[in-house]
Enzyme design. Sequence first.
Site, PDB file in Angstrom:
ATOM      1  N   LYS A  70     105.009  22.516 -58.776  1.00  0.00           N
ATOM      2  CA  LYS A  70     103.728  21.103 -58.257  1.00  0.00           C
ATOM      3  C   LYS A  70     103.030  21.149 -59.547  1.00  0.00           C
ATOM      4  O   LYS A  70     103.189  21.749 -60.874  1.00  0.00           O
ATOM      5  CB  LYS A  70     103.590  22.430 -57.237  1.00  0.00           C
ATOM      6  CG  LYS A  70     101.589  22.315 -56.534  1.00  0.00           C
ATOM      7  CD  LYS A  70     100.958  23.160 -56.138  1.00  0.00           C
ATOM      8  CE  LYS A  70      99.720  22.338 -55.533  1.00  0.00           C
ATOM      9  NZ  LYS A  70      99.206  23.527 -54.224  1.00  0.00           N
ATOM     10  N   SER A 145      98.028  22.543 -49.735  1.00  0.00           N
ATOM     11  CA  SER A 145      98.295  21.475 -50.576  1.00  0.00           C
ATOM     12  C   SER A 145      99.611  21.028 -51.137  1.00  0.00           C
ATOM     13  O   SER A 145      99.836  20.040 -51.976  1.00  0.00           O
ATOM     14  CB  SER A 145      97.265  21.112 -51.886  1.00  0.00           C
ATOM     15  OG  SER A 145      97.734  22.412 -52.548  1.00  0.00           O
ATOM     16  N   SER A 169      98.171  27.097 -49.548  1.00  0.00           N
ATOM     17  CA  SER A 169      98.475  25.334 -49.148  1.00  0.00           C
ATOM     18  C   SER A 169     100.226  25.904 -49.990  1.00  0.00           C
ATOM     19  O   SER A 169     100.662  25.096 -50.134  1.00  0.00           O
ATOM     20  CB  SER A 169      97.829  24.992 -50.486  1.00  0.00           C
ATOM     21  OG  SER A 169      97.479  24.214 -50.471  1.00  0.00           O
TER      22      SER A 169
HETATM   23  N1  GLN Z   1      93.764  23.944 -47.145  1.00  0.00           N
HETATM   24  C1  GLN Z   1      93.105  24.012 -47.619  1.00  0.00           C
HETATM   25  C2  GLN Z   1      92.088  24.076 -49.256  1.00  0.00           C
HETATM   26  O1  GLN Z   1      91.966  22.857 -48.521  1.00  0.00           O
HETATM   27  C3  GLN Z   1      93.959  25.243 -48.734  1.00  0.00           C
HETATM   28  C4  GLN Z   1      94.036  24.734 -49.883  1.00  0.00           C
HETATM   29  C5  GLN Z   1      95.216  25.994 -50.848  1.00  0.00           C
HETATM   30  O2  GLN Z   1      95.305  26.312 -51.022  1.00  0.00           O
HETATM   31  N2  GLN Z   1      95.169  25.225 -52.119  1.00  0.00           N
HETATM   32  O3  GLN Z   1      91.116  23.944 -48.991  1.00  0.00           O
END
Ligand code: GLN
Length: 468
Positions: A70, A145, A169
């Site tokens: 990532k 994400s 994410s």
């Molecule tokens: N969807 C969540 C957010 O937008 C989780 C993001 C994540 O785990 N990095 O914060």
Amino acid sequence: MKFGTISHWKQQLSSGAISPVELVQELASKIEALNPSLNAYISWDKEAALVAAASADISKPLGGIPIAIKDNICVKGQPARCSSRMLEDFVAPYNASSINNLHKNGAITFGNTNMDEFAMGSHGENSAFGATLNPNNPLHVPGGSSSGSAAAVAAGIAIAALGSDTGGSIRQPASHCGIVGIKPTYGRISRYGLVAFASSLDQIGPLSQNVQDAALMLNCLCGYDPKDSTSSKRETPDFSAEIGQSIAGIKIGVPKEYLSSGNDPAVSAALAGSIKALEELGAQIVEISLPRAEAVVSTYYIIACAEASSNLSRFDGIRYGHRTAGNTSLDNLYSRSRSEGFGAEVKRRIILGTYVLSSGFYDAYYTRAQKVRALVAQDFNNAFAQVDYIIGPSSPTAAPRLKDESLSPLQTYLADIYTIPANLAGLPAISIPYPQQSGLPIGIQLQAPHFAETGLLRVASALELALS
Ligand code: GLN
């Protein structure tokens, strides 16, 4: 569609059917062919991967296996942009500890995967490098994400990948793409070299094609790191040790709050099917309650945004990040660099986070959210006094459509309801795919007490096998 598991390629490498260099070449040609339509990778350095492959030691646990990374995890000499314009020109000067651990175990890090900018998002659409498409249906998002990591594994252009999980994410994109994703216990994998979003919630973890591969990756990734003050000194067990063992007699809790009418019918059906499969395997299903389930989303968004507003203050055009051209004053330089460098969602989070930390509002929002966080953890302690593991959906819906303008940011936040609790409480949790006859993938989530990954993987692999 998939490219072959880690176990498969390890076997191919050790029998001499393929060399590490040939494996990188084969993977690179698949990426070159498929990535332009999918946008799962934003860059890949084939030359560097070939150099690493030429000297790969295939006797190591991940010897000669390419792993996609990532874009928010530092690999020395490679870009780490967090899919943001802010870090467009940033090249990592050192390796994250998780990357060192992969290298020590023989893996070849190959490719930067697309993501929601600074890991803020659930659809993979908040990227300065454009959205990633869901390989199961290109009209839908892959989740986020860790959008690119999940899409790459699902599309067969990565064997496995690293992601990060602050509020879901890893697990949510794994669920939307039909693969396995695990967030380990907070502290299991060093966060050193992961660009911080919300430090008390962030965890690195693997996205893979099956549970066995997830266990293999965890074996190589976990361990104490003095460079991360929250790193755990717990010994790293063999996470695959219990895979294949019976789960008869194990108690699995179903929180009544997770049987919500807000779940898609396909999600409810997948949950019911998984519960039935677990019962057939001899597990005991127990209805439990997690009374603060309704409060987790608002609690998370207060804490995560507060921490983000602090963590992202370093991107000011001077210490780090994009610097605006033709500035006149220092204030102007800060504000223009930040307005140009950050996308809309990142700005929204920084503004929210700064607000909840401001004097006069701090106690009303931040302090209260911390108190609720403690209660959420208490709910899990109570639940785990009754059951060994908890089952539920990974997400209330399958992957939404791309560019769905009818979804407000708030509605998108609400869809994190099932993944956020494990982050707030620091627990390990895994998403595995529930097989679908047709339609988009659906993921099932299993949560475990702190440091109980070995047993969690045992239950997850038993369920995976029963459903296959
Ligand atoms: N969807 C969540 C957010 O937008 C989780 C993001 C994540 O785990 N990095 O914060």
